[in-house]
Design an enzyme around this catalytic site. Structure first.
Site, PDB file in Angstrom:
ATOM      1  N   PHE A 181      52.304  29.075  29.612  1.00 25.95           N
ATOM      2  CA  PHE A 181      51.837  29.551  30.926  1.00 25.95           C
ATOM      3  C   PHE A 181      51.231  28.397  31.716  1.00 25.95           C
ATOM      4  O   PHE A 181      50.968  27.347  31.174  1.00 25.95           O
ATOM      5  CB  PHE A 181      50.829  30.693  30.763  1.00 25.95           C
ATOM      6  CG  PHE A 181      49.668  30.384  29.848  1.00 25.95           C
ATOM      7  CD1 PHE A 181      48.523  29.776  30.332  1.00 25.95           C
ATOM      8  CD2 PHE A 181      49.744  30.691  28.494  1.00 25.95           C
ATOM      9  CE1 PHE A 181      47.456  29.492  29.481  1.00 25.95           C
ATOM     10  CE2 PHE A 181      48.681  30.417  27.645  1.00 25.95           C
ATOM     11  CZ  PHE A 181      47.547  29.814  28.129  1.00 25.95           C
ATOM     12  N   GLY A 229      37.207  13.432  42.860  1.00 24.92           N
ATOM     13  CA  GLY A 229      36.467  14.588  42.377  1.00 24.92           C
ATOM     14  C   GLY A 229      37.127  15.923  42.625  1.00 24.92           C
ATOM     15  O   GLY A 229      36.493  16.964  42.401  1.00 24.92           O
ATOM     16  N   TYR A 288      41.047  17.735  29.601  1.00 21.87           N
ATOM     17  CA  TYR A 288      40.272  18.967  29.688  1.00 21.87           C
ATOM     18  C   TYR A 288      39.043  19.019  28.793  1.00 21.87           C
ATOM     19  O   TYR A 288      38.192  19.902  28.968  1.00 21.87           O
ATOM     20  CB  TYR A 288      41.195  20.161  29.451  1.00 21.87           C
ATOM     21  CG  TYR A 288      42.191  20.294  30.577  1.00 21.87           C
ATOM     22  CD1 TYR A 288      41.813  20.825  31.799  1.00 21.87           C
ATOM     23  CD2 TYR A 288      43.490  19.812  30.448  1.00 21.87           C
ATOM     24  CE1 TYR A 288      42.694  20.909  32.850  1.00 21.87           C
ATOM     25  CE2 TYR A 288      44.387  19.890  31.503  1.00 21.87           C
ATOM     26  CZ  TYR A 288      43.990  20.436  32.706  1.00 21.87           C
ATOM     27  OH  TYR A 288      44.864  20.499  33.756  1.00 21.87           O
TER      28      TYR A 288
END
Length: 415
Positions: free
Chosen positions: A415, A95, A127
């Site tokens: 980035f 987690g 994501y």
């Protein structure tokens, strides 16, 4: 192995930049170079970077830079440019990633500056769990120069002059072109402070056997119109030179300026092949050469977008057509976004987005809104994949047209 309650989430201290970067280099299968510390210190924002610490060991990191992104309508909107996300293989499935991503999104919300977050996803399966949607895709262009002359009726004959410069001497010209282009290209990030130094950073180990960076600038009068940041790699066969041109970035104040720069670059002596690994999906070269089949085009995803504050994000951009829809939104991490929102706007005018008790027109998650936000992913396409549900007939078409942009979004910055 320590228990989870012994693993502390805390701020990444400035005196441990090197330790954190060494950790990330290992996570991303890289090779450590001492110069990396100096580069990161140019833009490091210690208050925005966190670590997971198991005793003295760093076992997870995540961070963000404070940037702006151009959104539909041309506004520069503050965005948390998420970076440096990693968890040690010794601490997987405990987690830690969820703790960091949740903390980060709540921190962005609490700061109140940025309604959006964005990132480059090393792995595309990660994501979406945290509300990010795939918002920008890129073209990967390869061609043999002899096979791609521009059509005679489209070949530019630019006035002015071309110059070739060292990158450090070209920054002012590049920045002038970039800033003009940024106001018209959805997805471009600003480059404040030291970000131009980051862009032209050029260690030998990053060159892949090619030359150092070089810059070509095209100017009319004293006004730069386009530039290319590039490398060349010398190669030769029994029949002669087989030089490879690798374009890192090619930007103009207009599409015509970019074609003029492309024409110049592909006419360099001894260059036989050209590669551009990050070009816009609508890169006009495909439609300007005499034989489009001679240009090899691949695609891939780049930027994933996350709406942190849904109402602020949706009202920061404009819409291509009138829209009046009620969105029933789910959000796995940010409960303040959950519920029904009425989005209303006229084409090109400021929008409103307010909570409502009205019946939903579309049901979707915050991730679908992130994917569609910059105008490059159609809500109708997401609906076809089962990710958006139309509750009112006609609402999907209305919203899809309103969210889309004529030119797909594009981002030059990694980035």
């Amino acid at each position: 192995m320590s228990d989870n309650d012994e693993i502390v989430l805390r701020q990444w201290r400035e005196d441990e930049i090197e330790a954190g970067l060494r950790f990330l280099t290992d996570q991303f299968l890289g090779t450590w170079h001492d110069e990396s510390v100096g580069l990161e210190q140019l833009v490091f924002e210690s208050e925005r970077f966190i670590v997971m610490a198991d005793g003295d060991d760093i076992v997870g990191t995540a961070g963000a830079y404070s940037r702006e992104v151009t959104v539909p309508g041309g506004a520069g909107v503050p965005v948390a440019a998420v970076t440096g996300v990693g968890v040690s293989p010794t601490h997987r499935r405990r987690g830690l990633l969820r703790r960091m991503m949740t903390h980060q999104l709540h921190d962005v919300h609490d700061r109140g500056r940025e309604p959006l977050a964005a990132l480059w996803a090393a792995e595309s399966v990660i994501y979406g769990r945290f509300g990010y949607g795939m918002a920008i895709r890129r073209s990967l262009v390869k061609a043999a120069v002899r096979d791609i002359p521009l059509r005679a009726d489209l070949r530019p004959e630019p006035a002015g002059r071309f110059r070739r410069l060292d990158p450090a001497d070209a920054v002012a010209d590049m920045a002038a072109v970039y800033e003009q282009a940024r106001g018209t290209r959805v997805g471009f990030l600003d480059r404040p402070g030291n970000w131009w130094k980051v862009k032209i950073w050029d260690p030998e180990w990053e060159r892949g056997g090619a030359s150092p960076f070089r810059v070509a600038v095209w100017s009319v009068g004293k006004r730069p119109q386009a530039y290319a940041l590039y490398r060349v790699k010398d190669d030769e066969t029994r029949v002669g030179p087989e030089g490879i041109l690798r374009i890192e970035e090619l930007i103009g104040v207009s599409a015509a300026a970019e074609l003029a720069m492309w024409d110049f670059m592909t006419s360099l002596d001894l260059v036989r092949h050209v590669e551009m690994t990050n070009a816009p999906l609508d890169f006009p070269v495909m439609h300007a050469v005499t034989d489009a089949r001679r240009v090899s085009i691949g695609t891939g995803d780049t930027i994933w977008v996350r709406l942190v504050d849904l109402d602020r994000a949706l009202t920061a951009r404009t819409y291509s057509a009138p829209v009046d829809v009620v969105l029933d939104v789910t959000d796995p991490v940010c409960p303040w976004n959950v519920g029904s929102w009425r989005l209303r706007a006229e084409a090109g005018k400021p929008a409103t987005c307010e909570r409502t008790d009205a019946a939903a027109d579309l049901s979707l998650s915050v991730g679908e809104l992130g994917a569609a936000y910059l105008g490059g992913t159609s809500l109708a396409t997401l609906a076809a994949a089962g990710r958006v549900v139309e509750q009112r007939p006609g609402a999907l078409r209305e919203a899809s047209i309103a969210f889309l942009e004529p030119n797909p979004p594009f981002c030059n910055d990694f980035f």
